[in-house]
Design a protein around this motif. Sequence first.
Motif, PDB file in Angstrom:
ATOM      1  N   ALA A 343       1.151  -1.016   0.142  1.00 24.98           N
ATOM      2  CA  ALA A 343       0.145  -0.124  -0.095  1.00 24.98           C
ATOM      3  C   ALA A 343       0.747   1.540  -0.377  1.00 24.98           C
ATOM      4  O   ALA A 343       2.146   1.164   0.258  1.00 24.98           O
ATOM      5  CB  ALA A 343      -1.366   0.298   1.142  1.00 24.98           C
ATOM      6  N   LYS A 344       0.495   2.247  -0.593  1.00 25.61           N
ATOM      7  CA  LYS A 344       0.441   4.250  -0.761  1.00 25.61           C
ATOM      8  C   LYS A 344       0.197   4.493  -0.006  1.00 25.61           C
ATOM      9  O   LYS A 344      -0.850   4.647   0.826  1.00 25.61           O
ATOM     10  CB  LYS A 344       1.005   4.559  -1.739  1.00 25.61           C
ATOM     11  N   PRO A 345       0.775   5.728   0.908  1.00 26.41           N
ATOM     12  CA  PRO A 345       0.192   6.293   2.116  1.00 26.41           C
ATOM     13  C   PRO A 345       0.139   7.397   1.512  1.00 26.41           C
ATOM     14  O   PRO A 345       0.103   8.110   0.489  1.00 26.41           O
ATOM     15  CB  PRO A 345       2.075   6.796   2.613  1.00 26.41           C
ATOM     16  N   ILE A 346      -0.931   8.425   2.253  1.00 23.51           N
ATOM     17  CA  ILE A 346      -1.482   9.307   2.491  1.00 23.51           C
ATOM     18  C   ILE A 346      -1.893   9.779   3.216  1.00 23.51           C
ATOM     19  O   ILE A 346      -2.617  10.090   4.179  1.00 23.51           O
ATOM     20  CB  ILE A 346      -4.031   9.261   1.935  1.00 23.51           C
ATOM     21  N   ASP A 347      -0.697  10.899   3.265  1.00 21.95           N
ATOM     22  CA  ASP A 347      -0.504  11.615   4.294  1.00 21.95           C
ATOM     23  C   ASP A 347      -0.883  13.006   3.696  1.00 21.95           C
ATOM     24  O   ASP A 347      -0.666  13.218   3.080  1.00 21.95           O
ATOM     25  CB  ASP A 347       0.586  11.634   5.081  1.00 21.95           C
ATOM     26  N   ALA A 348      -0.925  14.257   5.218  1.00 18.79           N
ATOM     27  CA  ALA A 348      -1.040  15.403   4.793  1.00 18.79           C
ATOM     28  C   ALA A 348       0.287  16.311   4.806  1.00 18.79           C
ATOM     29  O   ALA A 348       0.865  16.296   5.456  1.00 18.79           O
ATOM     30  CB  ALA A 348      -1.851  16.245   5.743  1.00 18.79           C
ATOM     31  N   ASP A 349       0.766  17.444   4.491  1.00 20.86           N
ATOM     32  CA  ASP A 349       1.896  18.323   4.520  1.00 20.86           C
ATOM     33  C   ASP A 349       2.023  18.435   5.874  1.00 20.86           C
ATOM     34  O   ASP A 349       1.100  19.099   6.045  1.00 20.86           O
ATOM     35  CB  ASP A 349       2.273  18.946   2.957  1.00 20.86           C
ATOM     36  N   ARG A 350       3.167  19.016   5.727  1.00 13.94           N
ATOM     37  CA  ARG A 350       3.132  19.716   7.498  1.00 13.94           C
ATOM     38  C   ARG A 350       2.607  20.577   7.822  1.00 13.94           C
ATOM     39  O   ARG A 350       1.893  21.072   8.872  1.00 13.94           O
ATOM     40  CB  ARG A 350       5.028  19.822   7.211  1.00 13.94           C
ATOM     41  N   ALA A 351       2.717  21.679   6.823  1.00 15.46           N
ATOM     42  CA  ALA A 351       2.033  23.071   6.654  1.00 15.46           C
ATOM     43  C   ALA A 351       0.675  23.040   6.686  1.00 15.46           C
ATOM     44  O   ALA A 351      -0.225  23.548   8.234  1.00 15.46           O
ATOM     45  CB  ALA A 351       1.420  23.752   5.072  1.00 15.46           C
ATOM     46  N   ALA A 352      -0.432  21.639   6.399  1.00 15.23           N
ATOM     47  CA  ALA A 352      -1.581  21.353   6.816  1.00 15.23           C
ATOM     48  C   ALA A 352      -1.287  20.883   8.026  1.00 15.23           C
ATOM     49  O   ALA A 352      -3.009  21.338   8.441  1.00 15.23           O
ATOM     50  CB  ALA A 352      -2.310  20.591   5.460  1.00 15.23           C
ATOM     51  N   LEU A 353      -0.378  19.993   8.475  1.00 16.54           N
ATOM     52  CA  LEU A 353      -0.848  19.229  10.197  1.00 16.54           C
ATOM     53  C   LEU A 353      -0.919  20.826  10.656  1.00 16.54           C
ATOM     54  O   LEU A 353      -1.402  20.869  11.570  1.00 16.54           O
ATOM     55  CB  LEU A 353       0.039  18.458  10.132  1.00 16.54           C
ATOM     56  N   ARG A 354      -0.108  21.802  10.343  1.00 22.28           N
ATOM     57  CA  ARG A 354       0.051  23.161  11.402  1.00 22.28           C
ATOM     58  C   ARG A 354      -0.417  23.642  11.842  1.00 22.28           C
ATOM     59  O   ARG A 354      -1.149  24.361  12.777  1.00 22.28           O
ATOM     60  CB  ARG A 354       1.711  24.073  11.908  1.00 22.28           C
ATOM     61  N   ALA A 355      -1.228  23.463  10.609  1.00 22.67           N
ATOM     62  CA  ALA A 355      -3.123  24.770  10.336  1.00 22.67           C
ATOM     63  C   ALA A 355      -3.991  23.949  11.404  1.00 22.67           C
ATOM     64  O   ALA A 355      -4.703  24.339  11.501  1.00 22.67           O
ATOM     65  CB  ALA A 355      -3.279  24.708   9.138  1.00 22.67           C
ATOM     66  N   ALA A 356      -3.820  23.115  11.039  1.00 24.52           N
ATOM     67  CA  ALA A 356      -5.238  21.697  11.520  1.00 24.52           C
ATOM     68  C   ALA A 356      -4.552  21.598  12.988  1.00 24.52           C
ATOM     69  O   ALA A 356      -6.041  20.815  14.254  1.00 24.52           O
ATOM     70  CB  ALA A 356      -5.307  21.047  10.996  1.00 24.52           C
ATOM     71  N   ALA A 357      -3.674  21.043  13.716  1.00 24.20           N
ATOM     72  CA  ALA A 357      -3.589  20.570  14.558  1.00 24.20           C
ATOM     73  C   ALA A 357      -3.413  21.565  15.816  1.00 24.20           C
ATOM     74  O   ALA A 357      -3.413  22.349  15.859  1.00 24.20           O
ATOM     75  CB  ALA A 357      -2.562  20.103  14.795  1.00 24.20           C
ATOM     76  N   PRO A 358      -3.910  21.502  17.367  1.00 18.48           N
ATOM     77  CA  PRO A 358      -4.320  22.151  18.366  1.00 18.48           C
ATOM     78  C   PRO A 358      -2.430  21.809  18.746  1.00 18.48           C
ATOM     79  O   PRO A 358      -1.901  21.191  18.573  1.00 18.48           O
ATOM     80  CB  PRO A 358      -5.124  21.108  18.981  1.00 18.48           C
ATOM     81  N   ARG A 359      -2.500  22.555  20.145  1.00 20.62           N
ATOM     82  CA  ARG A 359      -1.288  23.067  20.859  1.00 20.62           C
ATOM     83  C   ARG A 359      -1.164  21.700  21.659  1.00 20.62           C
ATOM     84  O   ARG A 359      -2.493  21.959  22.408  1.00 20.62           O
ATOM     85  CB  ARG A 359      -0.701  24.256  20.916  1.00 20.62           C
ATOM     86  N   VAL A 360      -0.409  21.102  21.838  1.00 15.71           N
ATOM     87  CA  VAL A 360       0.224  19.681  22.682  1.00 15.71           C
ATOM     88  C   VAL A 360       1.350  20.190  23.442  1.00 15.71           C
ATOM     89  O   VAL A 360       1.702  20.061  23.202  1.00 15.71           O
ATOM     90  CB  VAL A 360      -0.304  18.381  22.322  1.00 15.71           C
ATOM     91  N   ILE A 361       0.652  20.086  25.030  1.00 12.69           N
ATOM     92  CA  ILE A 361       1.650  20.221  26.325  1.00 12.69           C
ATOM     93  C   ILE A 361       1.749  19.289  26.449  1.00 12.69           C
ATOM     94  O   ILE A 361       0.521  18.234  27.137  1.00 12.69           O
ATOM     95  CB  ILE A 361       0.494  21.347  26.676  1.00 12.69           C
ATOM     96  N   ALA A 362       2.691  18.328  26.992  1.00  9.46           N
ATOM     97  CA  ALA A 362       3.248  17.809  28.192  1.00  9.46           C
ATOM     98  C   ALA A 362       3.820  17.791  29.183  1.00  9.46           C
ATOM     99  O   ALA A 362       4.646  19.223  29.442  1.00  9.46           O
ATOM    100  CB  ALA A 362       4.270  16.842  27.570  1.00  9.46           C
ATOM    101  N   THR A 363       2.590  17.425  30.170  1.00  5.90           N
ATOM    102  CA  THR A 363       3.212  18.408  31.848  1.00  5.90           C
ATOM    103  C   THR A 363       3.041  17.002  32.874  1.00  5.90           C
ATOM    104  O   THR A 363       2.301  16.164  32.913  1.00  5.90           O
ATOM    105  CB  THR A 363       2.433  19.149  32.506  1.00  5.90           C
ATOM    106  N   GLY A 364       4.700  16.869  33.699  1.00  6.84           N
ATOM    107  CA  GLY A 364       4.341  16.085  34.804  1.00  6.84           C
ATOM    108  C   GLY A 364       3.281  16.697  35.238  1.00  6.84           C
ATOM    109  O   GLY A 364       3.653  17.585  36.122  1.00  6.84           O
TER     110      GLY A 364
END
Length: 688
Positions: A343-364
């Motif tokens: 099979a072949k991948p169907i992925d979004a480019d990084r620009a589209a991913l950054r525009a759609a993704a929320p900000r993720v914060i990892a904290t102890g």
Amino acid sequence: MSDDQTLPLPGAPTPPTRTPARRAPARRPTRARTAAAELPVAQVAVDVGLAHLDRPFDYLVPADLAEAAVPGCRVRVRFGGQLADGFVLARVADTDFTGRLGFLERVVSAVPVLAPEVVELARAVADRYGGTLADVLRLAVPPRHARAERAKPEPPPIGPVAPPDGHGWRGYPAGPAYLRALADGRAPRAVLTALPGDDWAARLADALTAVAAGGRGGLAVVPDARDLDRLDAALTARLGTGRHVAIAASLGPEQRYRRFLRAVRGEVPVVIGTRAAMFAPVPALGLVAIFDDGDDLHADDHAPYPHAREVLLTRAQQTGAAALLAGYARSAEAQLLLATGWAKPIDADRAALRAAAPRVIATGDEFQLSRDPSAAAARLPGVAVRAAREALAAGTPVLVQVPRRGYLPVVVCQRCRARTRCPRCAGPLAVPAAGGFPVCRWCGHTAGGYRCPECGGRELRAAVIGARRTAEELGRAFPGAVVRTSGRDGVLATVHAEPAVVVSTPGAEPVAVGGYGAVLLLDSWALLTRADLRAAEETLRRWLAAAVLARPADAGGRVVVVADASVPVVQALVRFDAAGFAERELADRRALGFPPAVRMASLTGTAPAIAELLAAATLPDGTDELGPVPVPTPRAAPDAPERERLLLRVPRPQAPALAAALRAATAVRSARKGADPVRVQIDPLDLL
């Protein structure tokens, strides 16, 4: 009363009442039956689960049933002196059986519900998982419902299917080309990693619409009924009514069989459903699709325990159909398909991913909790509390994912931290509600006045916090906010775009109109510390399922995960890098020799039964034996004999030989009437 009638004296025994002897029913005269003039022999798959009888049997077709006994219909036959169900696989002119053939007793239904391509698929699935054809056919064909068969067929829809506009696929560089290939009648095979916030149901509906517009059929499988409702609505919006059916095991017998018949008769070009639809007949099959193939709901818990992903991939291989594995996460099995070039991948480019993704914060949690008393009351670090308060102040809902349901599912001794056990059956104790007594989760005994057998302490403390207790704590942490729960007691489909705190268990997260302002992922240790080969993969899959419901970062969307940022799975969440994590996970399993890099079989049973099975099996060269290890005695059968589990590991090219060897050995034990059964599972999800 007449003079000649007398009454019995008090206390005298009552004479026995004579009942007239029943006349034995007259035996029906044996009617002379003649075989059909054309193709008088029917090859029948008899519904017998014995492994040594896993083959078709020949029967004569009576002349009066010649027209009704068509290939694929249900029949009743004499087998071993008893009536048994079966399916006619084919009609032939002669037989190689040298004895006397029996006749078909009757045709249950002349409707051909078993298509030839489904028979071929069922045989391949049985061979792949070391099972029998009868077991697979029970999963493939639902029970008959006579009223559904008598119902009038629905009129076919009028007009051709319009191809999709493909607007939603433009965020993926390879997406539009994939849709064009489907519409042109080609068979592209792809793994789609959906963008955060993208409507996966709309993307699958686009693919199914494209293949239907090209004159072929489509089949899609989703994990549960809620996902099925979303895909059903998306398909209705594109295809209109009457062009697809949704099949699920949760439907009533009549409704499920009615929809199955529509697929059998070719009245609809598209079939969708839960794993109950993975064998559904689809004419001119052009696409098989599955959403979230890593969900364990896709694995059937009936023998031979097939997985919907493997069944669909087998169908694609046999029919030359296209394939699509879609999801926000990516399983190691999907990554293997990409690594081998299948099979072949169907992925979004990084620009589209950054525009759609929320900000993720990892904290102890330790440092943050020590600085913020209000956060400690809700088991939330300060950054999570601030994100939730800002989202509520902005008028948006907040999603809180908690791995465990209930109130306090695990409690321990306050003094020595020993886990509490039921004094009757030694089962784990849990507190079901605020102020309640601990109750055994196995036998239901209420352990009032519990005393720790280790130290004698009487006070208890929570070891694991459930969703209901979390909702109670969040209500105190955010006074005035509406707190709702979604889980076992009731799953919410959607929530409105208004301030509210939604506490959900994994898989029950409702979709928020406009997205959540904040998503909080709590108790990460409960997911990451599970003794499971797929613990990290499953953790990322559950986290992503919640994180993609948040608004984009530009719109204020925040995701806070209470976990150490140095953990690889946490880093994959921060970057929304499901593809990179799957690639790393597959590499680790190759190095350690774990599925899907290799193939494994699990044998579960008593020690003598497993030894007998292995003695009858001719295993391929190089088979590794792992174990055996003891298996816990089931709670429902405390007096059952002790069982153990043995794992057999072979390289992937030798997987067919391993399945064939175990199937042949099972047939030998079946013929010998082995007393204790052995459960054989090929590629089980759980290796522990």
